[in-house]
Design a protein around this motif. Structure first.
Motif, PDB file in Angstrom:
ATOM      1  N   THR A  43      41.066  44.093  54.242  1.00  0.00           N
ATOM      2  CA  THR A  43      42.112  44.374  54.934  1.00  0.00           C
ATOM      3  C   THR A  43      42.733  45.792  54.777  1.00  0.00           C
ATOM      4  O   THR A  43      43.736  46.131  55.146  1.00  0.00           O
ATOM      5  CB  THR A  43      43.369  43.383  54.721  1.00  0.00           C
ATOM      6  OG1 THR A  43      43.755  43.302  53.388  1.00  0.00           O
ATOM      7  CG2 THR A  43      42.905  41.975  55.097  1.00  0.00           C
ATOM      8  N   GLY A  44      42.210  46.347  53.627  1.00  0.00           N
ATOM      9  CA  GLY A  44      42.876  47.700  53.466  1.00  0.00           C
ATOM     10  C   GLY A  44      41.813  48.564  52.624  1.00  0.00           C
ATOM     11  O   GLY A  44      40.927  47.956  51.948  1.00  0.00           O
ATOM     12  N   GLY A  45      42.062  49.768  52.306  1.00  0.00           N
ATOM     13  CA  GLY A  45      41.374  50.687  51.745  1.00  0.00           C
ATOM     14  C   GLY A  45      40.058  51.248  52.485  1.00  0.00           C
ATOM     15  O   GLY A  45      39.816  50.796  53.451  1.00  0.00           O
ATOM     16  N   GLY A  59      45.528  33.922  48.418  1.00  0.00           N
ATOM     17  CA  GLY A  59      46.546  35.222  49.056  1.00  0.00           C
ATOM     18  C   GLY A  59      45.683  36.308  49.062  1.00  0.00           C
ATOM     19  O   GLY A  59      44.498  36.470  49.307  1.00  0.00           O
ATOM     20  N   THR A  60      46.534  37.602  49.065  1.00  0.00           N
ATOM     21  CA  THR A  60      45.964  38.894  49.461  1.00  0.00           C
ATOM     22  C   THR A  60      45.490  39.217  47.698  1.00  0.00           C
ATOM     23  O   THR A  60      46.701  39.187  46.864  1.00  0.00           O
ATOM     24  CB  THR A  60      46.768  39.817  49.851  1.00  0.00           C
ATOM     25  OG1 THR A  60      47.495  39.247  51.083  1.00  0.00           O
ATOM     26  CG2 THR A  60      46.456  41.414  49.797  1.00  0.00           C
ATOM     27  N   VAL A  61      44.452  39.968  47.612  1.00  0.00           N
ATOM     28  CA  VAL A  61      43.780  40.130  46.335  1.00  0.00           C
ATOM     29  C   VAL A  61      43.007  41.560  46.374  1.00  0.00           C
ATOM     30  O   VAL A  61      42.524  41.908  47.408  1.00  0.00           O
ATOM     31  CB  VAL A  61      42.519  39.233  45.972  1.00  0.00           C
ATOM     32  CG1 VAL A  61      42.238  39.426  44.556  1.00  0.00           C
ATOM     33  CG2 VAL A  61      42.981  37.675  46.082  1.00  0.00           C
ATOM     34  N   PRO A 156      40.600  40.314  38.710  1.00  0.00           N
ATOM     35  CA  PRO A 156      40.632  40.034  40.485  1.00  0.00           C
ATOM     36  C   PRO A 156      39.869  38.779  40.812  1.00  0.00           C
ATOM     37  O   PRO A 156      38.532  38.772  40.550  1.00  0.00           O
ATOM     38  CB  PRO A 156      40.463  41.149  41.123  1.00  0.00           C
ATOM     39  CG  PRO A 156      40.785  42.121  40.236  1.00  0.00           C
ATOM     40  CD  PRO A 156      40.160  41.684  38.809  1.00  0.00           C
ATOM     41  N   THR A 157      40.460  37.617  41.265  1.00  0.00           N
ATOM     42  CA  THR A 157      39.785  36.590  41.590  1.00  0.00           C
ATOM     43  C   THR A 157      39.813  36.466  43.089  1.00  0.00           C
ATOM     44  O   THR A 157      40.825  36.344  43.711  1.00  0.00           O
ATOM     45  CB  THR A 157      40.194  35.504  40.896  1.00  0.00           C
ATOM     46  OG1 THR A 157      40.002  35.795  39.318  1.00  0.00           O
ATOM     47  CG2 THR A 157      39.377  34.040  41.008  1.00  0.00           C
ATOM     48  N   VAL A 158      38.564  35.887  43.687  1.00  0.00           N
ATOM     49  CA  VAL A 158      38.543  35.511  45.158  1.00  0.00           C
ATOM     50  C   VAL A 158      38.421  34.202  45.512  1.00  0.00           C
ATOM     51  O   VAL A 158      37.206  33.943  44.965  1.00  0.00           O
ATOM     52  CB  VAL A 158      37.693  36.626  46.033  1.00  0.00           C
ATOM     53  CG1 VAL A 158      37.789  36.161  47.523  1.00  0.00           C
ATOM     54  CG2 VAL A 158      38.159  38.122  45.778  1.00  0.00           C
TER      55      VAL A 158
END
Length: 337
Positions: A43-45, A59-61, A156-158
């Motif tokens: 969603t970004g970058g 959530g957003t990770v 960071p965990t997805v």
């Protein structure tokens, strides 16, 4: 494909259905498998940035744009490896799952450090010592409640829920793990094989009543089940085979153990499919079914309309492609009869 079992077979069945057999992922086919949608879509970058964000079950990770040290937990192990990923840490998979992996994928799994079982029983100190920059997770919500926050404190965990449809699951793992090139190749091959099978056997399949039957090593003695999730779901939803399925909102038919006495009722179907190994032999758990006199005398069996099909798994494109090859060969035999 639901991953929760509420029958007396319990979690052993759920685990088996989630992995090779029947898995793991939801019955819908809304995801297009390209990583452009769903909860783990970026969603970004951009690819030149050091980090990017994904939307996940937790959530957003914010994750690395190009992660290098990835740990896979639960059902993410083999799909990530199938996409060409080389995890530094994994959780356990069954011997039967390893046995059907292509050699290079088996080597990738065995080169990784095993950090625990496929549930919440993860050795967090061992995991942390691997210095992961990304952790990919799919397991039961109870396991997430047990270790989720601690995983997030390490890297960071997805997280994916067990109701994630398999094509979306593959696409989102590819996006998070930065292995989208292989996903594109596999997806194109999948679409090509599906189109070929539908074109070649459309007339054979049209108006033919199929039933997919199976038996697992968890099944009670003297029982089998009708498979309406897993690879049979691909045959139904993608190829168009007329296969029985549970009514909407009901547990899958695969959750109900049927006594051998009901094998005779399979005669109401035109074609039976059943599980075989890579060499075309009935899988060990299914052998007791084939040894019954009822099975041997079924008109479908005696006429050669009982077809063995190899299903190494259905939670990523690689094993599904192998399943489609086997289904192709089975339907070719049927079309000559």
């Amino acid at each position: 494909m639901s991953n929760t079992l509420r029958t007396r077979r319990g979690t052993a069945v759920a685990a088996a259905l989630m992995s090779a057999s029947l898995l793991l992922t939801a019955c819908g086919s809304d995801g297009d498998g390209d990583g452009s949608g769903g909860k783990a879509a970026a969603t970004g970058g951009d690819t030149s940035a050091k980090t990017r964000t994904v939307e996940a079950e937790n959530g957003t990770v914010k994750i690395p744009a190009a992660p290098r040290r990835i740990v896979t937990i639960g059902n993410t192990n083999l799909p990530f490896i199938d996409l060409g990923g080389k995890p530094v840490g994994v959780t356990e998979v069954s011997d039967s799952e390893l046995a059907v992996l292509p050699q290079e994928q088996k080597a990738a799994y065995e080169a990784a450090e095993v950090v625990g079982s496929s549930g919440g029983d993860v050795d967090l100190e061992k995991l942390a010592a691997l210095r992961p920059d990304l952790i990919l997770v799919q397991f039961h919500a109870n396991d997430w409640d047990k270790v989720g926050k601690r995983l997030e404190s390490i890297a960071p965990t997805v997280l994916w829920g067990l109701d994630t449809e398999w094509k979306a699951f593959a696409g989102e793992i590819a996006t998070a793990g930065a292995v989208t090139d292989e996903l594109g190749r596999q997806k194109a091959e999948f679409e090509k094989k599906v189109a070929k099978i539908k074109q070649a056997y459309g007339k054979t399949v049209d108006g033919t009543k199929f039933v997919d039957v199976s038996r697992g090593d968890w099944s009670d003695p003297g029982t089998f089940y009708i498979a309406d999730i897993g690879c049979s779901e691909i045959a139904r939803d993608d190829i168009g085979l007329d296969l029985p399925q549970a009514a909407e909102g009901k547990d899958p038919l695969a959750y109900e153990s049927l006594p051998f006495e009901q094998i005779a009722e399979l005669s109401s179907y035109d074609v039976i499919t059943y599980p075989v190994d890579a060499e075309g032999r009935p899988t060990e758990p299914f052998v007791p079914v084939t040894k019954t006199n009822t099975w041997k005398t079924l008109p479908t069996v005696t006429s050669g309309r009982a077809l063995g099909v190899f299903c190494p798994g259905n939670n990523s494109y690689g094993p599904v492609l192998r399943y489609l090859d086997s289904l192709d060969s089975a339907l070719a035999k049927l079309s000559t009869r």
